[in-house]
Design a protein around this motif. Structure first.
Motif, PDB file in Angstrom:
ATOM      1  N   TYR A  19      14.654  69.831  66.525  1.00 29.21           N
ATOM      2  CA  TYR A  19      16.037  69.385  66.419  1.00 29.21           C
ATOM      3  C   TYR A  19      16.748  70.034  65.233  1.00 29.21           C
ATOM      4  CZ  TYR A  19      14.497  65.661  69.535  1.00 29.21           C
ATOM      5  OH  TYR A  19      13.988  64.962  70.591  1.00 29.21           O
ATOM      6  N   ALA A  20      18.049  70.162  65.388  1.00 30.23           N
ATOM      7  CA  ALA A  20      18.934  70.526  64.283  1.00 30.23           C
ATOM      8  C   ALA A  20      20.120  69.585  64.372  1.00 30.23           C
ATOM      9  CB  ALA A  20      19.388  71.972  64.414  1.00 30.23           C
ATOM     10  N   TYR A  21      20.612  69.146  63.216  1.00 28.41           N
ATOM     11  CA  TYR A  21      21.772  68.255  63.257  1.00 28.41           C
ATOM     12  C   TYR A  21      22.691  68.509  62.075  1.00 28.41           C
ATOM     13  CZ  TYR A  21      19.286  65.233  59.914  1.00 28.41           C
ATOM     14  OH  TYR A  21      18.620  64.743  58.824  1.00 28.41           O
ATOM     15  N   VAL A  22      23.948  68.102  62.285  1.00 30.02           N
ATOM     16  CA  VAL A  22      24.953  68.140  61.232  1.00 30.02           C
ATOM     17  C   VAL A  22      25.761  66.844  61.322  1.00 30.02           C
ATOM     18  CG1 VAL A  22      26.642  69.413  62.605  1.00 30.02           C
ATOM     19  CG2 VAL A  22      26.764  69.519  60.122  1.00 30.02           C
ATOM     20  N   ILE A  23      26.148  66.310  60.154  1.00 27.19           N
ATOM     21  CA  ILE A  23      26.867  65.035  60.083  1.00 27.19           C
ATOM     22  C   ILE A  23      28.191  65.255  59.353  1.00 27.19           C
ATOM     23  CG2 ILE A  23      26.806  62.657  59.229  1.00 27.19           C
ATOM     24  CD1 ILE A  23      23.724  62.870  59.218  1.00 27.19           C
ATOM     25  N   TRP A  24      29.263  64.657  59.884  1.00 30.14           N
ATOM     26  CA  TRP A  24      30.577  64.722  59.247  1.00 30.14           C
ATOM     27  C   TRP A  24      31.115  63.315  59.016  1.00 30.14           C
ATOM     28  CZ3 TRP A  24      29.528  68.079  63.334  1.00 30.14           C
ATOM     29  CH2 TRP A  24      29.511  69.422  63.007  1.00 30.14           C
ATOM     30  N   PHE A  25      31.712  63.095  57.858  1.00 24.73           N
ATOM     31  CA  PHE A  25      32.375  61.836  57.533  1.00 24.73           C
ATOM     32  C   PHE A  25      33.685  61.743  58.311  1.00 24.73           C
ATOM     33  CE2 PHE A  25      35.581  59.662  54.900  1.00 24.73           C
ATOM     34  CZ  PHE A  25      34.999  58.415  54.801  1.00 24.73           C
ATOM     35  N   SER A  26      33.991  60.557  58.856  1.00 22.67           N
ATOM     36  CA  SER A  26      35.256  60.323  59.563  1.00 22.67           C
ATOM     37  C   SER A  26      36.192  59.436  58.753  1.00 22.67           C
ATOM     38  CB  SER A  26      35.015  59.673  60.931  1.00 22.67           C
ATOM     39  OG  SER A  26      34.281  60.518  61.766  1.00 22.67           O
ATOM     40  N   ASN A  27      35.719  58.213  58.379  1.00 22.93           N
ATOM     41  CA  ASN A  27      36.576  57.306  57.619  1.00 22.93           C
ATOM     42  C   ASN A  27      35.764  56.171  57.008  1.00 22.93           C
ATOM     43  OD1 ASN A  27      36.434  55.062  59.562  1.00 22.93           O
ATOM     44  ND2 ASN A  27      37.717  56.329  60.861  1.00 22.93           N
ATOM     45  N   CYS A  28      36.445  55.419  56.141  1.00 24.72           N
ATOM     46  CA  CYS A  28      35.862  54.230  55.520  1.00 24.72           C
ATOM     47  C   CYS A  28      36.925  53.141  55.547  1.00 24.72           C
ATOM     48  CB  CYS A  28      35.429  54.520  54.084  1.00 24.72           C
ATOM     49  SG  CYS A  28      34.635  53.118  53.280  1.00 24.72           S
ATOM     50  N   LEU A  29      36.627  52.041  56.233  1.00 21.82           N
ATOM     51  CA  LEU A  29      37.597  50.970  56.431  1.00 21.82           C
ATOM     52  C   LEU A  29      37.073  49.653  55.869  1.00 21.82           C
ATOM     53  CD1 LEU A  29      38.408  51.792  60.160  1.00 21.82           C
ATOM     54  CD2 LEU A  29      39.716  52.491  58.155  1.00 21.82           C
ATOM     55  N   THR A  30      37.992  48.756  55.555  1.00 24.67           N
ATOM     56  CA  THR A  30      37.644  47.406  55.130  1.00 24.67           C
ATOM     57  C   THR A  30      37.702  46.497  56.343  1.00 24.67           C
ATOM     58  OG1 THR A  30      38.596  47.775  52.960  1.00 24.67           O
ATOM     59  CG2 THR A  30      38.294  45.491  53.633  1.00 24.67           C
ATOM     60  N   ASP A  31      36.734  45.607  56.454  1.00 22.17           N
ATOM     61  CA  ASP A  31      36.716  44.627  57.544  1.00 22.17           C
ATOM     62  C   ASP A  31      36.575  43.247  56.913  1.00 22.17           C
ATOM     63  OD1 ASP A  31      36.713  43.606  60.102  1.00 22.17           O
ATOM     64  OD2 ASP A  31      34.628  44.096  60.505  1.00 22.17           O
ATOM     65  N   LYS A  32      37.370  42.310  57.363  1.00 29.02           N
ATOM     66  CA  LYS A  32      37.331  40.940  56.818  1.00 29.02           C
ATOM     67  C   LYS A  32      36.242  40.138  57.528  1.00 29.02           C
ATOM     68  CE  LYS A  32      41.620  41.037  54.801  1.00 29.02           C
ATOM     69  NZ  LYS A  32      41.773  41.268  53.457  1.00 29.02           N
ATOM     70  N   GLU A  33      35.460  39.448  56.742  1.00 26.06           N
ATOM     71  CA  GLU A  33      34.422  38.559  57.254  1.00 26.06           C
ATOM     72  C   GLU A  33      34.967  37.128  57.295  1.00 26.06           C
ATOM     73  OE1 GLU A  33      30.858  38.867  58.166  1.00 26.06           O
ATOM     74  OE2 GLU A  33      31.875  40.737  58.661  1.00 26.06           O
ATOM     75  N   GLU A  34      34.410  36.331  58.195  1.00 28.96           N
ATOM     76  CA  GLU A  34      34.780  34.913  58.238  1.00 28.96           C
ATOM     77  C   GLU A  34      34.476  34.237  56.904  1.00 28.96           C
ATOM     78  OE1 GLU A  34      33.483  31.770  61.190  1.00 28.96           O
ATOM     79  OE2 GLU A  34      34.057  33.437  62.511  1.00 28.96           O
TER      80      GLU A  34
END
Length: 125
Positions: free
Chosen positions: A91-106
């Motif tokens: 295998y060969a792989y490459v990873i790219w960052f897309s975004n970072c979001l905040t999510d509210k928890e109960e």
């Protein structure tokens, strides 16, 4: 019988090892005894025989009032994984960052950030 891992198992093992160097992590859900901070990892697959694309979401949780630790973990994961390239086994792989979001928890005492990445995994069987 071949010792070659399936693409999904291969990339899961690779991700677990990488993310573990920054924060404890679990796939799909955390155990009831998970200690903060920790991450929950989910990968979604779109693929064909040669190239498999994955959408990777890493949800990072913390209970500290100060957000410094969770932000540091997110920054460290981004530095670790963005533009990571590797060739291992078949295998060969490459990873790219897309975004970072905040999510509210109960539970408002829990802080949650979701990092999203895209992975291209090539299979050379």
């Amino acid at each position: 019988m071949s010792n070659i891992k399936t693409p999904r198992n291969f990339i899961r093992e690779e991700l677990y090892k990488e993310i573990k160097s920054v924060v404890s992590n679990y796939f799909f859900t955390s155990f009831n005894k998970a200690q903060f901070p920790y991450a929950v990892v989910d990968i979604k697959e779109l693929g064909n025989e040669v190239l498999t694309q994955y959408s990777l979401d890493i949800s990072v949780y913390d209970k500290e009032e100060d957000t410094t630790e969770i932000e540091t973990i997110c920054d460290d994961l981004k530095k670790l994984l963005h533009q990571k390239r590797a060739v291992k086994e078949n295998y060969a792989y490459v990873i790219w960052f897309s975004n970072c979001l905040t999510d509210k928890e109960e539970d408002r005492t829990i802080k949650k950030r979701i990092l999203s990445f895209e992975i291209h995994l090539f299979n050379f069987e």
